[in-house]
Design an enzyme around this catalytic site. Sequence first.
Site, PDB file in Angstrom:
ATOM      1  N   ASP A 201       0.871  -1.175   0.000  1.00 48.31           N
ATOM      2  CA  ASP A 201       0.000   0.000   0.000  1.00 48.31           C
ATOM      3  C   ASP A 201       0.912   1.231   0.000  1.00 48.31           C
ATOM      4  O   ASP A 201       1.516   1.564   1.027  1.00 48.31           O
ATOM      5  CB  ASP A 201      -0.893  -0.043   1.250  1.00 48.31           C
ATOM      6  CG  ASP A 201      -1.711   1.226   1.417  1.00 48.31           C
ATOM      7  OD1 ASP A 201      -1.475   2.205   0.683  1.00 48.31           O
ATOM      8  OD2 ASP A 201      -2.587   1.242   2.310  1.00 48.31           O
ATOM      9  N   GLN A 204       0.804   6.472   1.073  1.00 50.24           N
ATOM     10  CA  GLN A 204       1.510   7.550   1.775  1.00 50.24           C
ATOM     11  C   GLN A 204       2.971   7.660   1.380  1.00 50.24           C
ATOM     12  O   GLN A 204       3.686   8.489   1.939  1.00 50.24           O
ATOM     13  CB  GLN A 204       1.397   7.356   3.302  1.00 50.24           C
ATOM     14  CG  GLN A 204      -0.014   7.446   3.841  1.00 50.24           C
ATOM     15  CD  GLN A 204      -0.643   8.839   3.704  1.00 50.24           C
ATOM     16  OE1 GLN A 204       0.038   9.820   3.388  1.00 50.24           O
ATOM     17  NE2 GLN A 204      -1.944   8.928   3.917  1.00 50.24           N
ATOM     18  N   LYS A 227      -3.073  11.929  -3.517  1.00 47.75           N
ATOM     19  CA  LYS A 227      -2.066  12.090  -2.463  1.00 47.75           C
ATOM     20  C   LYS A 227      -0.690  12.376  -3.049  1.00 47.75           C
ATOM     21  O   LYS A 227       0.312  12.355  -2.348  1.00 47.75           O
ATOM     22  CB  LYS A 227      -2.010  10.829  -1.607  1.00 47.75           C
ATOM     23  CG  LYS A 227      -3.280  10.603  -0.779  1.00 47.75           C
ATOM     24  CD  LYS A 227      -3.054   9.514   0.226  1.00 47.75           C
ATOM     25  CE  LYS A 227      -4.327   8.909   0.762  1.00 47.75           C
ATOM     26  NZ  LYS A 227      -5.043   9.758   1.693  1.00 47.75           N
TER      27      LYS A 227
END
Length: 407
Positions: A201, A204, A227
């Site tokens: 993932d 971030q 993001k």
Amino acid sequence: MPSTWDSIRDQFPILAQQVNGHPLVYLDNAATTQKPLSVTRALDRFYALDNANVHRGLHALSMRSTDAYEGARSRVRAFINAEAPEEIIFTRGTTESINLVAASWGSANLRKGDVILLTEMEHHSNLVPWQLIAQRTGAIVRYVPVTGDEGLLDLASLDSLLTPQVKVLAFTHVSNTLGTINPAAELCARARKLGIVTVVDAAQSIGHMPVDVRAIGCDFLAFSGHKMASVTGIGVLYGRRALLDAMPPWQGGGGMISSVDFEGSRWKPSPERFEAGTPNFADAVALGVSCDFLDGLGRDKIQHHDGALAKEAYDRLSELPGIRILGPRGERGGLVSFAFDGVHAHDVVTFADEDGVALRGGHHCNQPLMKKLGLTSTVRASFYVYNVRSEIDALVASMARTLKFFA
Ligand code: C6P
């Protein structure tokens, strides 16, 4: 396209506004980043000049639009160093990408008693889809523990967790609550030795540091455009080609079939197999421009910039009374989350808003981790390329004002 650090704030006009009589200090970048003019203008230009549905028309606009869409796929391939554009599937974002892997790869490969190994620091988007497929297949979900407030993965426990039953290891590259940067390459190497499929993932990490799928050695990697200085509604699932080719479709519809009969259908290979319906081609084009923007700044430099701000914020905030800061003290991603004794995170965030400081307060879609740490919520400040040191002054001053009020 200006993409220098010198004029960086000029490229984000949204930042030049006052909120509640104060200059906006936008520190909610882990939730979504702002978009530079090069990206919003590219989107504008696409709709003004090139818009037509892709892969369906033989007229000039459709061909131009298709070229732009497939060009964006190639740009993303280069951005993450995938081997082939066919390994890049456009989705709505990280959440959809992980749901795609869990549902498609999971339904074809997981059986009763198999183990899905996650970590205790997963965002709900890398947890709930696995719980869903576990319910359907009879697989079991297990978690690599987090050490506590310092927020590291307990790698010593991995040997005992990596049993022959583990079929997939899915973990976050950078934690959205702890700021921890996990050793992705090491985790993938250990899993690969045992034939375990890996899912990273990268929500971030993608906009904040170099992300190279071949250096990491993962099988799948998921991220969101919004993001990484891009627009909402577009994201990516990277998948190793051999795995994608063996996976069944996730959704059915136009664009993903090679032929259809009343009795049944046959699918195209990846990426079309996983992009049923009209894809979000305009936002994919914008995503390609964001890749240019971030590479123009240099992703090593971005990591250094965001990490240095987060570290300074950690040090300055740690001087405040009654504060509990989560995550590692040393190297971290560009965010800090913390809690004050006796003051709810929502109150802190509301006070900060009065000072023009945009923070996030809540469980950050990390409820199991929060429960483990004995918290219900934290305040989070998260940094990006346009943030400057004086904004840490504003953050700390606002926190001090809040504490004074609640003292
Ligand atoms: N975290 C945050 O404020 P989507 O919503 O699909 O773009 O991304 C989901 C997601 C997945 N993994 C991680 C590590 C994330 O941080 C996020 C999104 C936001 O922390 C919204 S909860």
